[in-house]
Design a protein around this motif. Sequence first.
Motif, short mmCIF file in Angstrom:
data_model
loop_
_atom_site.label_atom_id
_atom_site.label_comp_id
_atom_site.label_asym_id
_atom_site.label_seq_id
_atom_site.Cartn_x
_atom_site.Cartn_y
_atom_site.Cartn_z
N SER A 148 0.83 -1.21 0.00
CA SER A 148 0.00 0.00 0.00
C SER A 148 0.86 1.26 0.00
CB SER A 148 -0.96 -0.01 1.19
OG SER A 148 -0.29 0.19 2.42
N ASP A 149 2.04 1.18 0.63
CA ASP A 149 2.97 2.30 0.56
C ASP A 149 3.44 2.53 -0.87
OD1 ASP A 149 2.90 2.90 3.25
OD2 ASP A 149 4.83 1.98 3.74
N MET A 150 3.74 1.44 -1.59
CA MET A 150 4.19 1.56 -2.98
C MET A 150 3.10 2.17 -3.86
SD MET A 150 7.28 0.49 -2.78
CE MET A 150 7.19 1.20 -1.11
N ILE A 151 1.86 1.78 -3.61
CA ILE A 151 0.74 2.34 -4.37
C ILE A 151 0.59 3.82 -4.08
CG2 ILE A 151 -1.78 2.29 -4.67
CD1 ILE A 151 -1.63 -0.74 -4.14
N ARG A 152 0.70 4.19 -2.80
CA ARG A 152 0.60 5.59 -2.41
C ARG A 152 1.70 6.45 -3.03
NH1 ARG A 152 -0.84 7.33 3.73
NH2 ARG A 152 -3.12 7.22 3.54
N MET A 153 2.87 5.85 -3.21
CA MET A 153 4.00 6.57 -3.78
C MET A 153 3.89 6.72 -5.30
SD MET A 153 6.99 4.76 -1.47
CE MET A 153 8.34 5.44 -2.45
N GLY A 154 2.86 6.11 -5.87
CA GLY A 154 2.65 6.24 -7.31
C GLY A 154 3.55 5.37 -8.15
N LYS A 155 4.05 4.28 -7.57
CA LYS A 155 4.88 3.36 -8.33
C LYS A 155 4.08 2.74 -9.48
CE LYS A 155 8.57 3.48 -5.58
NZ LYS A 155 9.90 3.98 -6.00
N SER A 156 4.77 2.42 -10.56
CA SER A 156 4.09 1.78 -11.69
C SER A 156 3.73 0.34 -11.35
CB SER A 156 5.01 1.79 -12.92
OG SER A 156 6.09 0.90 -12.73
N LYS A 157 2.86 -0.23 -12.17
CA LYS A 157 2.45 -1.62 -11.96
C LYS A 157 3.66 -2.55 -11.93
CE LYS A 157 1.08 -3.94 -15.48
NZ LYS A 157 0.32 -4.46 -16.65
N ASN A 158 4.55 -2.40 -12.87
CA ASN A 158 5.72 -3.27 -12.93
C ASN A 158 6.65 -3.09 -11.73
OD1 ASN A 158 4.88 -4.44 -15.34
ND2 ASN A 158 6.04 -3.00 -16.61
N GLU A 159 6.79 -1.84 -11.28
CA GLU A 159 7.62 -1.59 -10.10
C GLU A 159 7.00 -2.24 -8.87
OE1 GLU A 159 9.84 2.63 -10.30
OE2 GLU A 159 7.67 2.79 -10.55
N ILE A 160 5.70 -2.10 -8.72
CA ILE A 160 5.01 -2.68 -7.57
C ILE A 160 5.18 -4.20 -7.55
CG2 ILE A 160 2.74 -3.11 -6.53
CD1 ILE A 160 1.96 -0.28 -7.52
N LEU A 161 5.00 -4.83 -8.71
CA LEU A 161 5.14 -6.28 -8.78
C LEU A 161 6.56 -6.71 -8.44
CD1 LEU A 161 3.03 -7.01 -11.99
CD2 LEU A 161 2.40 -7.49 -9.61
N LYS A 162 7.53 -6.01 -8.97
CA LYS A 162 8.93 -6.36 -8.72
C LYS A 162 9.29 -6.17 -7.25
CE LYS A 162 13.67 -5.20 -10.14
NZ LYS A 162 14.51 -4.35 -11.04
N LEU A 163 8.89 -5.05 -6.67
CA LEU A 163 9.24 -4.74 -5.29
C LEU A 163 8.54 -5.67 -4.30
CD1 LEU A 163 9.17 -0.85 -5.54
CD2 LEU A 163 11.20 -2.25 -5.12
N THR A 164 7.27 -5.96 -4.54
CA THR A 164 6.54 -6.83 -3.62
C THR A 164 7.02 -8.27 -3.72
OG1 THR A 164 4.74 -7.03 -5.25
CG2 THR A 164 4.47 -5.40 -3.50
N GLU A 165 7.37 -8.70 -4.92
CA GLU A 165 7.91 -10.06 -5.08
C GLU A 165 9.21 -10.20 -4.31
OE1 GLU A 165 8.45 -13.94 -6.03
OE2 GLU A 165 6.64 -12.73 -6.34
N SER A 166 10.04 -9.18 -4.36
CA SER A 166 11.29 -9.22 -3.60
C SER A 166 11.03 -9.16 -2.10
CB SER A 166 12.18 -8.04 -4.02
OG SER A 166 13.35 -7.98 -3.22
N MET A 167 10.10 -8.30 -1.68
CA MET A 167 9.85 -8.11 -0.26
C MET A 167 9.24 -9.35 0.39
SD MET A 167 10.10 -6.26 2.42
CE MET A 167 10.65 -4.73 1.66
N ARG A 168 8.43 -10.10 -0.33
CA ARG A 168 7.74 -11.22 0.31
C ARG A 168 8.73 -12.27 0.84
NH1 ARG A 168 6.11 -16.04 -2.18
NH2 ARG A 168 7.03 -16.45 -4.22
#
Length: 314
Positions: A148-168
């Motif tokens: 939700s932080d990434m979404i709030r920061m306006g990250k792109s779809k691809n950025e969100i997917l990449k960052l969340t996959e790494s974070m999990r």
Amino acid sequence: MSTVLVIDAACDLPRQFIDERDIQVLPISIRIDEQTFTDDKDARTLTDFYAQGLLGRDHDAESLPFSAEQIEALFLDRIVTQYDFALVQTVSRKRSPIFDNATKASHSILRSYREVRAKAGREGGFGLRVMNTGSLFCGQGLLAAFTSDMIRMGKSKNEILKLTESMRHKVYSYLVPPDVYYIRERARKKGDDSVGMISALVAKSFDIVPILCGRDDETFPVAKGRGFKTSVDRLFQYAIKHIRAGLFTPYVVVSIAGDPNDLLAYESFQELERVAGEHDVRVLSCVMGLTGGLNVGPGCVGLALAAEEHEFDG
């Protein structure tokens, strides 16, 4: 492009945080004897449920997650007409069929959304991705808060997917169950032999209370203590240590299968909140969802944080 995060109700987060972040929830119900209860993440409703003492081993109970058809209906009614991309995060696929149901539903949704979207006057396409968090309860909540932080920061779809996959893969989710025998009985009814009869009886006989870790689709013990309070204190002290060392996200999620005010009885929890405040870390404490309470027992305490690869050192 507007992006929405969708979680299932096994995810432990405060209802206020869910509403603040416009996170959508896939409900999960549990059947206890002849009654059905639905988890809507409302703290008072959940606290009242636990206060009724309906999760004892003498009750027949099962979890009732949304089917693929129900997920599809919810998306076509509430999601595809309001957003352009949805990221669905589910509890570990080894512990629930929700990931498989959501994946099946996603194929139907992506085939049928256009007409519904057009009628609502929404232009452009709709995207959908289903992610298995590989985690449980508080761990789901931690990843959701990060997302939700990434979404709030306006990250792109691809950025969100990449960052969340790494974070999990950096999320450590823990549970302290008051009664291992309870977990064994619930697991046995689902055909899960991961908790053996002997270990459960030994733990009960000597008041040995384990700390369990749920990570990357596996659940395993990492420590134990003599008595429930000892193990809970040990878990909170572990979190304090890692807050001081530095976390990957500014959150620690804590849940209890009961009244959240009971957490305040632990001096170690009060210290956790104090140290977190000193390090600009937000403690998101809440009532554990019905799915968690059903599987690990009333009174269970959960905690999750994100940190460098490590062995439990609490």
